[in-house]
Design an enzyme around this catalytic site. Sequence first.
Site, short mmCIF file in Angstrom:
data_model
loop_
_atom_site.label_atom_id
_atom_site.label_comp_id
_atom_site.label_asym_id
_atom_site.label_seq_id
_atom_site.Cartn_x
_atom_site.Cartn_y
_atom_site.Cartn_z
N GLU A 235 82.00 -2.80 77.66
CA GLU A 235 81.11 -3.75 78.34
C GLU A 235 81.82 -5.06 78.72
O GLU A 235 81.58 -5.60 79.79
CB GLU A 235 79.88 -4.05 77.48
CG GLU A 235 78.99 -2.83 77.34
CD GLU A 235 77.66 -3.15 76.65
OE1 GLU A 235 76.92 -4.02 77.14
OE2 GLU A 235 77.38 -2.55 75.61
N HIS A 251 89.75 17.12 61.74
CA HIS A 251 89.40 18.54 61.79
C HIS A 251 89.33 19.02 63.23
O HIS A 251 88.90 20.13 63.48
CB HIS A 251 88.07 18.77 61.06
CG HIS A 251 88.17 18.44 59.60
ND1 HIS A 251 88.50 19.37 58.64
CD2 HIS A 251 88.02 17.26 58.95
CE1 HIS A 251 88.54 18.77 57.44
NE2 HIS A 251 88.26 17.50 57.61
N LYS A 344 69.39 1.09 84.84
CA LYS A 344 68.04 0.81 84.33
C LYS A 344 67.07 0.62 85.49
O LYS A 344 65.94 1.11 85.46
CB LYS A 344 68.06 -0.45 83.45
CG LYS A 344 68.67 -0.23 82.08
CD LYS A 344 68.57 -1.48 81.22
CE LYS A 344 69.20 -1.26 79.86
NZ LYS A 344 69.23 -2.43 79.00
O1 PA5 Z 1 74.81 -4.53 75.93
C1 PA5 Z 1 73.87 -4.19 76.67
O2 PA5 Z 1 73.46 -4.88 77.60
C2 PA5 Z 1 73.19 -2.88 76.40
O3 PA5 Z 1 73.91 -2.09 75.52
C3 PA5 Z 1 71.77 -3.14 75.88
O4 PA5 Z 1 71.81 -3.70 74.60
C4 PA5 Z 1 70.98 -1.84 75.88
O5 PA5 Z 1 70.91 -1.35 77.19
C5 PA5 Z 1 69.58 -2.00 75.34
O6 PA5 Z 1 68.93 -3.10 75.90
P1 PA5 Z 1 68.19 -4.11 74.92
O7 PA5 Z 1 69.26 -4.64 74.01
O8 PA5 Z 1 67.62 -5.18 75.77
O9 PA5 Z 1 67.16 -3.32 74.19
#
Ligand code: PA5
Length: 349
Positions: A235, A251, A344
């Site tokens: 990310e 394994h 999303k």
């Molecule tokens: O880092 C991110 O933006 C994602 O991994 C979010 O955490 C994930 O999509 C879930 O969203 P939220 O944290 O708002 O529930």
Amino acid sequence: MIVPGDLDDLKRVAQIDRSGMRELLLRFPEQLARAWQLSVSVPDFERLIVCGMGGSAVGGDYLRVYLTHKRFPKPVFVIRGYELPPFADANTLIFAVSYSGNTEETLSCVAEAVERDCHWAALTSDGRLAELARAHGAPIIQIPKGMPPRTALGYLFLPMLKSLQCFLDESAVETELTEALDALKKLAARYAEAPEAENPAERLAHAWHGHIPIIYGSHGLTDVVARRWKAQINENAEAPAFCNVVPELQHNELMGWEHEPHRELFVYTLLRDPDEHPQIKRRFELSRSFLEDQGSLVLEFSGEGEGLLARLLSLSYLGDWASFYLAILYARDPTPVPLIDTLKARLTQ
Ligand code: PA5
């Protein structure tokens, strides 16, 4: 083109870090202290489930490892999906965790929790999850808005631990937290300001740059940190990375280590801990020698401090900073996650 030493050039770093990830990383120790003030009261229960996705599920992982390591006698599960397991019932405590409050998988689990009369609490900054909690009279741990979820690990972990503190040795947990805060304050200064030669986060980013990081953790201990590092690289740096767990990877995955065409591609990063099972220790050592014998680069890190909280959080923090610097080396603003947002948005169409 970034050359060694450039990560020490704060002006250059700020030009790439346009959305201000560095500042959020610096304030992480302060966040931990604030997060420790938040909790809800929970009834006795038979099993605990944390529901969440991505950055909001990670706190559940840390909670599970922490509780299990402290020999907490009730089972703890982290569910990353749409459905609760069949055993979720009225004796089950559920923390529904979503930073935004709008993650569909988590909301779907909440709908099931309501149907099955589970005791549930929301951990969120806002959104539909907060609305649902209000509508059903479920307790809410309200955390501040406006942060990327992955930078809110303190808020997404510690309030659950604090809520469960009454089931643990309370003063031991407090002592561990104090140690963790002290350790992280020192590390914040080091990772943000130390010149490259003395800065493990910058050096790690340089080692990963141009390669694919492979992160290995130990089962039930640093495996959660390995998963966190992988996700932070994905990310923050918008780069591929993979993680796996010792002993399982020995394994199967190790058979790929000798695949000559790909040897140069990977940098192996081992996350160690003094509480590893003795056989896991040996397995790490053997892995390291196999990999080094064939010329692969192997790096090894462990957390700082005595207590488990300090060790897990400090190791985690190194990954946060190293993935931040990797983003800078790839000239990526570390904060935005456009593809996650696009996916999303498409799912709701
Ligand atoms: O880092 C991110 O933006 C994602 O991994 C979010 O955490 C994930 O999509 C879930 O969203 P939220 O944290 O708002 O529930």
